[in-house]
Motif scaffolding. Sequence first.
Motif, PDB file in Angstrom:
ATOM      1  N   GLU A  37     -53.706  14.025  76.562  1.00 16.08           N
ATOM      2  CA  GLU A  37     -53.906  13.152  77.728  1.00 16.08           C
ATOM      3  C   GLU A  37     -54.787  13.825  78.784  1.00 16.08           C
ATOM      4  OE1 GLU A  37     -49.450  12.324  76.731  1.00 16.08           O
ATOM      5  OE2 GLU A  37     -50.869  13.952  76.390  1.00 16.08           O
ATOM      6  N   GLU A  38     -54.548  15.101  79.012  1.00 15.84           N
ATOM      7  CA  GLU A  38     -55.395  15.833  79.969  1.00 15.84           C
ATOM      8  C   GLU A  38     -56.837  15.861  79.496  1.00 15.84           C
ATOM      9  OE1 GLU A  38     -52.074  19.038  81.666  1.00 15.84           O
ATOM     10  OE2 GLU A  38     -53.298  19.530  79.911  1.00 15.84           O
ATOM     11  N   PHE A  39     -57.021  16.052  78.200  1.00 15.77           N
ATOM     12  CA  PHE A  39     -58.385  16.124  77.680  1.00 15.77           C
ATOM     13  C   PHE A  39     -59.091  14.775  77.813  1.00 15.77           C
ATOM     14  CE2 PHE A  39     -61.759  16.361  74.522  1.00 15.77           C
ATOM     15  CZ  PHE A  39     -62.331  17.573  74.865  1.00 15.77           C
ATOM     16  N   LEU A  40     -58.362  13.685  77.560  1.00 19.83           N
ATOM     17  CA  LEU A  40     -58.960  12.360  77.704  1.00 19.83           C
ATOM     18  C   LEU A  40     -59.413  12.116  79.143  1.00 19.83           C
ATOM     19  CD1 LEU A  40     -59.708   9.616  76.519  1.00 19.83           C
ATOM     20  CD2 LEU A  40     -57.362   8.856  76.952  1.00 19.83           C
ATOM     21  N   ASP A  41     -58.637  12.603  80.106  1.00 24.55           N
ATOM     22  CA  ASP A  41     -59.002  12.430  81.517  1.00 24.55           C
ATOM     23  C   ASP A  41     -60.272  13.183  81.884  1.00 24.55           C
ATOM     24  OD1 ASP A  41     -56.999  10.660  82.150  1.00 24.55           O
ATOM     25  OD2 ASP A  41     -55.613  12.191  82.873  1.00 24.55           O
ATOM     26  N   LEU A  42     -60.651  14.167  81.077  1.00 19.76           N
ATOM     27  CA  LEU A  42     -61.920  14.876  81.275  1.00 19.76           C
ATOM     28  C   LEU A  42     -63.047  14.230  80.466  1.00 19.76           C
ATOM     29  CD1 LEU A  42     -60.535  18.517  80.946  1.00 19.76           C
ATOM     30  CD2 LEU A  42     -61.253  17.405  83.072  1.00 19.76           C
ATOM     31  N   LEU A  43     -62.716  13.791  79.251  1.00 17.35           N
ATOM     32  CA  LEU A  43     -63.736  13.270  78.343  1.00 17.35           C
ATOM     33  C   LEU A  43     -64.266  11.905  78.774  1.00 17.35           C
ATOM     34  CD1 LEU A  43     -65.286  13.624  75.662  1.00 17.35           C
ATOM     35  CD2 LEU A  43     -63.339  12.538  74.511  1.00 17.35           C
TER      36      LEU A  43
END
Length: 245
Positions: free
Chosen positions: A165-171
């Motif tokens: 989820e954290e990565f999606l918020d960056l991607l």
Amino acid sequence: MSNNDWPDGVGRIVLPEVDSTLSEAVRRRSEMAGPTWILALRQTDGRGRRGRAWVDPVGNFAATLAMRPAGGAEQAALRSFIASLALYDAITAATGRSAGLALKWPNDVLLNGGKCAGILLESAGDGQLSIGIGVNLINVPASVEDGAVPPVNVLNETGANVTPEEFLDLLAPAFSRYEAQFNTYGFAPIRRTWLERAARLGEVITARTGTTEQTGIFETLDETGALILRTSQGRQVITAGEVFF
């Protein structure tokens, strides 16, 4: 990063488990009003390029962006370069470093020489483009095919422990930035930035297309995203295939 950075007009669906986010994007295509990210915390039947399975240990990133871009199939195919740049930026933001990151034609991201992310584009036939993205955040698949770049994960290589989820918020914001640039200025600035981050540019590589192989110096990308190889037979244009180092 706060959810305030989430791009306007882009949907976000997080599922505990699904067979494949690419398949889910097709199933949901009639209900999505605009570009939508579908993230699976567990993916049981992921797909890779050329019909291969994409193995997803729990804790890794498995998502698909479903969108309906303007333009034809050639324009749609250029989204693999947009996705590559977005992955580069997201991994840099997640880890605090870009050292060791490189983009491998046509759609892999390398970290310290190993493969940490892959991209797969599929068309649903009704104008929907699905961009499947897998990132080895904390695990690597147990087996890989012969000759493939060995897999690595972000945690072991950088020490950064990032949730899907954290990565999606960056991607997602990174992808939207490059998509906006592409829609305004075309492929040229995307191509330029991609080449600045390209793995083995100016070096000898082998490109395999079906049953044929060509070895030469990776000279550049052309304006369609094709790989230009300088070989003993002259310049060769590779529009699709796989690269081996």
